[in-house]
Motif scaffolding. Structure first.
Motif, short mmCIF file in Angstrom:
data_model
loop_
_atom_site.label_atom_id
_atom_site.label_comp_id
_atom_site.label_asym_id
_atom_site.label_seq_id
_atom_site.Cartn_x
_atom_site.Cartn_y
_atom_site.Cartn_z
N GLU A 1 0.90 -1.10 -0.16
CA GLU A 1 -0.14 0.09 0.00
C GLU A 1 0.83 1.33 -0.11
OE1 GLU A 1 -3.49 1.97 2.56
OE2 GLU A 1 -2.42 0.40 3.42
N LEU A 2 0.69 2.15 -0.90
CA LEU A 2 1.24 3.42 -1.04
C LEU A 2 0.39 4.51 -0.54
CD1 LEU A 2 3.21 3.36 -4.52
CD2 LEU A 2 4.05 3.28 -2.28
N ALA B 1 7.86 4.62 -4.65
CA ALA B 1 7.07 3.97 -5.61
C ALA B 1 7.95 3.26 -6.74
CB ALA B 1 6.19 4.96 -6.19
N HIS B 2 9.01 4.12 -7.10
CA HIS B 2 9.92 3.41 -8.19
C HIS B 2 10.62 2.24 -7.65
CE1 HIS B 2 9.41 6.25 -11.69
NE2 HIS B 2 9.43 7.35 -10.55
N ASP B 3 11.20 2.40 -6.41
CA ASP B 3 11.71 1.29 -5.97
C ASP B 3 10.79 0.21 -5.85
OD1 ASP B 3 13.95 2.97 -5.91
OD2 ASP B 3 13.87 3.22 -3.67
N LEU B 4 9.80 0.29 -5.30
CA LEU B 4 8.54 -0.55 -5.20
C LEU B 4 8.36 -1.56 -6.49
CD1 LEU B 4 6.96 -2.56 -3.23
CD2 LEU B 4 5.23 -0.61 -3.64
N SER C 1 10.36 -1.37 -9.21
CA SER C 1 11.38 -2.07 -9.85
C SER C 1 11.33 -3.38 -8.99
CB SER C 1 12.68 -1.31 -9.40
OG SER C 1 12.36 -0.01 -10.45
N ALA C 2 11.51 -3.50 -7.71
CA ALA C 2 11.67 -4.82 -7.15
C ALA C 2 10.49 -5.74 -7.32
CB ALA C 2 11.58 -4.39 -5.58
N CYS C 3 9.27 -5.23 -7.64
CA CYS C 3 8.24 -6.07 -8.24
C CYS C 3 8.37 -6.59 -9.55
CB CYS C 3 7.20 -5.53 -7.89
SG CYS C 3 6.55 -5.28 -6.07
N ARG C 4 9.20 -5.97 -10.30
CA ARG C 4 9.07 -6.29 -11.60
C ARG C 4 9.67 -7.62 -11.86
NH1 ARG C 4 11.47 -1.60 -14.14
NH2 ARG C 4 9.47 -0.81 -14.30
N LYS D 1 0.71 7.46 -13.64
CA LYS D 1 1.30 7.18 -15.10
C LYS D 1 2.07 8.51 -15.28
CE LYS D 1 -2.37 7.26 -18.24
NZ LYS D 1 -3.77 7.36 -18.73
N ALA D 2 1.91 9.48 -15.09
CA ALA D 2 3.05 10.87 -15.36
C ALA D 2 3.97 10.81 -14.67
CB ALA D 2 2.32 12.07 -15.33
N VAL D 3 3.99 10.81 -13.47
CA VAL D 3 5.06 10.67 -12.44
C VAL D 3 5.62 9.40 -12.27
CG1 VAL D 3 5.63 11.52 -10.19
CG2 VAL D 3 3.73 12.62 -11.17
N LEU D 4 5.05 8.32 -11.92
CA LEU D 4 5.49 7.28 -11.44
C LEU D 4 5.81 6.09 -12.76
CD1 LEU D 4 3.57 6.63 -8.30
CD2 LEU D 4 5.67 7.89 -8.60
N SER D 5 5.33 6.48 -14.13
CA SER D 5 5.44 5.82 -15.26
C SER D 5 4.88 4.44 -15.19
CB SER D 5 7.06 5.48 -15.47
OG SER D 5 7.81 6.74 -15.45
N PHE D 6 3.67 4.37 -14.43
CA PHE D 6 2.90 3.19 -14.51
C PHE D 6 2.17 3.29 -15.98
CE2 PHE D 6 1.90 1.89 -9.99
CZ PHE D 6 3.05 2.08 -9.67
#
Length: 86
Positions: free
Chosen positions: A5-6, A25-28, A30-33, A72-77
């Motif tokens: 949860e973020l 959010a970026h680290d999470l 990346s870790a889940c990829r 989408k814009a900030v976190l590149s989802f």
């Protein structure tokens, strides 16, 4: 499966926490990829509306459309991941 949860309200109420939310959010993400069976879920929520002992109520909340745009814009989802995070 597992879910993360973020909580975004602290980043809205305290500008000094915005970079931390984006970094986490970026680290999470990346870790889940690449993790499968089952894939981890990322959930975006407002969390607590209280900061420094004050309840900020609706000031700490955003519409689902606003949150999808941030993801989408900030976190590149991508579109699918942003919609699933809601």
């Amino acid at each position: 499966g597992i879910a993360f949860e973020l909580c975004y309200s602290s980043a809205i109420l305290d500008p000094s926490k915005r970079k931390a939310l984006v970094r986490i959010a970026h680290d999470l993400r990346s870790a889940c990829r690449g993790v499968r069976n089952p894939a981890p879920r990322i959930i975006l929520s407002s969390g607590s509306r209280v900061a420094s002992g004050n309840d900020f109520g609706a000031l700490a909340l955003r519409t689902p459309g606003d949150l999808i745009n941030v993801l989408k814009a900030v976190l590149s989802f991508d579109d699918k991941l942003a919609a699933e995070a809601m």
